[in-house]
Design an enzyme around this catalytic site. Structure first.
Site, short mmCIF file in Angstrom:
data_model
loop_
_atom_site.label_atom_id
_atom_site.label_comp_id
_atom_site.label_asym_id
_atom_site.label_seq_id
_atom_site.Cartn_x
_atom_site.Cartn_y
_atom_site.Cartn_z
N LYS A 68 -1.41 -37.50 -17.67
CA LYS A 68 -0.95 -36.87 -18.92
C LYS A 68 -1.37 -35.40 -19.04
O LYS A 68 -0.68 -34.62 -19.67
CB LYS A 68 -1.47 -37.65 -20.13
CG LYS A 68 -0.77 -38.99 -20.31
CD LYS A 68 -1.25 -39.69 -21.57
CE LYS A 68 -0.52 -40.99 -21.79
NZ LYS A 68 -0.84 -41.62 -23.07
N ASP A 104 2.35 -39.63 -28.51
CA ASP A 104 1.24 -40.53 -28.85
C ASP A 104 0.74 -40.20 -30.25
O ASP A 104 0.50 -41.10 -31.08
CB ASP A 104 0.09 -40.39 -27.85
CG ASP A 104 0.37 -41.11 -26.54
OD1 ASP A 104 1.11 -42.11 -26.55
OD2 ASP A 104 -0.13 -40.66 -25.49
N1 LIG Z 1 -0.94 -48.64 -28.82
C1 LIG Z 1 -0.66 -47.59 -28.10
O1 LIG Z 1 0.45 -47.04 -28.15
C2 LIG Z 1 -1.72 -46.99 -27.20
C3 LIG Z 1 -1.54 -45.70 -26.66
C4 LIG Z 1 -2.56 -45.17 -25.86
C5 LIG Z 1 -3.70 -45.93 -25.59
N2 LIG Z 1 -3.81 -47.17 -26.11
C6 LIG Z 1 -5.03 -47.98 -25.87
O2 LIG Z 1 -6.14 -47.22 -26.37
C7 LIG Z 1 -7.31 -47.49 -25.59
C8 LIG Z 1 -7.91 -46.15 -25.15
O3 LIG Z 1 -6.99 -45.48 -24.30
P1 LIG Z 1 -7.26 -43.98 -23.77
O4 LIG Z 1 -6.03 -43.55 -23.09
O5 LIG Z 1 -7.83 -43.11 -24.84
O6 LIG Z 1 -8.42 -44.23 -22.68
P2 LIG Z 1 -9.53 -43.20 -22.17
O7 LIG Z 1 -9.03 -41.81 -22.19
O8 LIG Z 1 -10.03 -43.78 -20.90
O9 LIG Z 1 -10.71 -43.29 -23.29
C9 LIG Z 1 -11.40 -44.51 -23.47
C10 LIG Z 1 -12.18 -44.45 -24.79
O10 LIG Z 1 -12.74 -45.75 -25.04
C11 LIG Z 1 -14.18 -45.64 -25.05
N3 LIG Z 1 -14.71 -46.87 -24.46
C12 LIG Z 1 -14.34 -47.44 -23.28
N4 LIG Z 1 -14.99 -48.61 -23.11
C13 LIG Z 1 -15.77 -48.77 -24.21
C14 LIG Z 1 -16.70 -49.77 -24.60
N5 LIG Z 1 -16.93 -50.85 -23.84
N6 LIG Z 1 -17.34 -49.63 -25.78
C15 LIG Z 1 -17.11 -48.55 -26.55
N7 LIG Z 1 -16.25 -47.55 -26.23
C16 LIG Z 1 -15.60 -47.66 -25.07
C17 LIG Z 1 -14.49 -44.38 -24.30
O11 LIG Z 1 -15.76 -43.91 -24.68
P3 LIG Z 1 -16.61 -42.91 -23.72
O12 LIG Z 1 -16.10 -41.53 -24.01
O13 LIG Z 1 -18.00 -43.12 -24.14
O14 LIG Z 1 -16.34 -43.36 -22.30
C18 LIG Z 1 -13.34 -43.47 -24.80
O15 LIG Z 1 -13.57 -43.03 -26.10
C19 LIG Z 1 -6.83 -48.40 -24.46
O16 LIG Z 1 -7.11 -49.74 -24.83
C20 LIG Z 1 -5.34 -48.18 -24.40
O17 LIG Z 1 -4.63 -49.31 -23.90
C21 LIG Z 1 -2.86 -47.72 -26.92
#
Ligand SMILES: NC(=O)c1ccc[n+]([C@@H]2O[C@H](COP(=O)([O-])OP(=O)(O)OC[C@H]3O[C@@H](n4cnc5c(N)ncnc54)[C@H](OP(=O)(O)O)[C@@H]3O)[C@@H](O)[C@H]2O)c1
Length: 272
Positions: A68, A104
């Site tokens: 992205k 998003d």
């Molecule tokens: N519904 C939708 O349209 C949509 C769109 C995009 C994403 N999502 C979902 O949103 C989530 C995050 O996606 P992303 O793209 O932002 O991923 P990302 O860039 O990898 O960021 C992950 C985030 O989750 C935190 N995290 C990961 N494991 C954790 C845990 N065990 N306990 C607490 N915090 C944790 C990370 O914290 P740290 O900074 O401390 O590592 C960071 O803030 C995913 O589940 C994804 O499937 C949904």
């Protein structure tokens, strides 16, 4: 029917074998009466993939992890919000010029605004990753008063400083008696399959009157959402943002309004 006139769209990312985007877009194209098809491309070489979009005349692509942000230098232009977020998830091919957008943030705002008037709202935003960042910019644009919580303090401080938000460690939620917010959004991966038996928020601090949105969609009913419902909160699941960001992509590509209600229905059947 696929024929010599079919317009081709797709998603680039890695991995993409479990993406729901082909389901969203192929069903919507059919309903819209468009001769178009959407495929998933698992990309190892980003630059070569971008050349392929131009060379083969794909009309548009979705962009997912891990590209992205990395894709931006290969584009001819990106819109204002994507420039701020420093990430795009949508590309249109306008006669060989590739233009980037981010749906998003707008998908998340549309999902929230179906249920809440965001102006002046106090929001607890959990997560400073890619999704948390996009949602943070959306909330700032709506004039929300946001407190950002993240597991890694450094990442939280960086994003919060950029946006002018307060920030706290995610673990500090456990020390609260109650939420000092109208809306709580989980944009972390906590609660996502396969570790789907946990919630990032203690149940005891969830109270009636708060709207809780979880953007995790695998599973649809996360522990956080189940407990929020049990406490009398209004809830919004991850399918809502997913459907709205897909609808916004369709509108960018086709110039036509997409049927979000039907997209949600398609997704619900596929996920449940
Ligand atoms: N519904 C939708 O349209 C949509 C769109 C995009 C994403 N999502 C979902 O949103 C989530 C995050 O996606 P992303 O793209 O932002 O991923 P990302 O860039 O990898 O960021 C992950 C985030 O989750 C935190 N995290 C990961 N494991 C954790 C845990 N065990 N306990 C607490 N915090 C944790 C990370 O914290 P740290 O900074 O401390 O590592 C960071 O803030 C995913 O589940 C994804 O499937 C949904």
């Amino acid at each position: 029917m696929i024929d010599a006139q079919t317009k081709l769209y797709g998603i680039i990312g890695n991995p993409v074998r479990h993406t729901l985007s082909p389901l969203i877009h192929n069903r919507a194209f059919k309903r819209m009466g468009l001769n178009a098809a959407y495929l998933a491309f698992e990309v190892d070489h980003l630059e070569a993939a971008l050349k392929g979009i131009r060379g083969l005349g794909l009309q548009g692509v979705s962009v997912t992890l891990p590209y992205k942000t990395d894709v931006i230098p290969y584009l001819d232009k990106i819109d204002t919000m994507s420039t701020k977020i420093k990430a795009i998830n949508t590309i249109t091919n306008e006669g060989g010029r590739l233009i980037g957008y981010n749906t998003d943030w707008s998908g998340a705002m549309a999902a929230l605004e179906e249920k809440v008037d965001l102006k002046g709202t106090r929001v607890y935003l959990l997560g400073a990753g890619g999704a948390g960042r996009a949602i943070g910019f959306g909330l700032k644009g709506r004039g929300c008063k946001v407190t950002l919580f993240n597991r890694s303090a450094e990442r939280a401080a960086q994003l919060a400083n950029e946006l002018g938000f307060d920030h706290r460690p995610l673990s500090s939620l456990a020390t609260l008696d109650r939420l000092d917010a109208d809306v709580l959004i989980n944009a972390t991966s906590a609660g996502m399959h396969p570790r789907d038996d946990v919630s990032p928020v203690p149940k005891s601090i969830l109270q009636k009157g708060v709207t809780v949105m979880d953007i995790v969609y695998h599973p649809l009913q996360t522990v956080l959402l189940r407990e929020a419902e049990e406490q009398g909160c209004q809830t919004i699941n991850g399918l809502e943002m997913l459907a709205h960001q897909g609808a916004a992509q369709l509108e960018i590509w086709t110039g036509k309004r997409a049927d979000v209600r039907q997209i949600k229905e398609d997704l619900r059947k596929a996920i449940e």
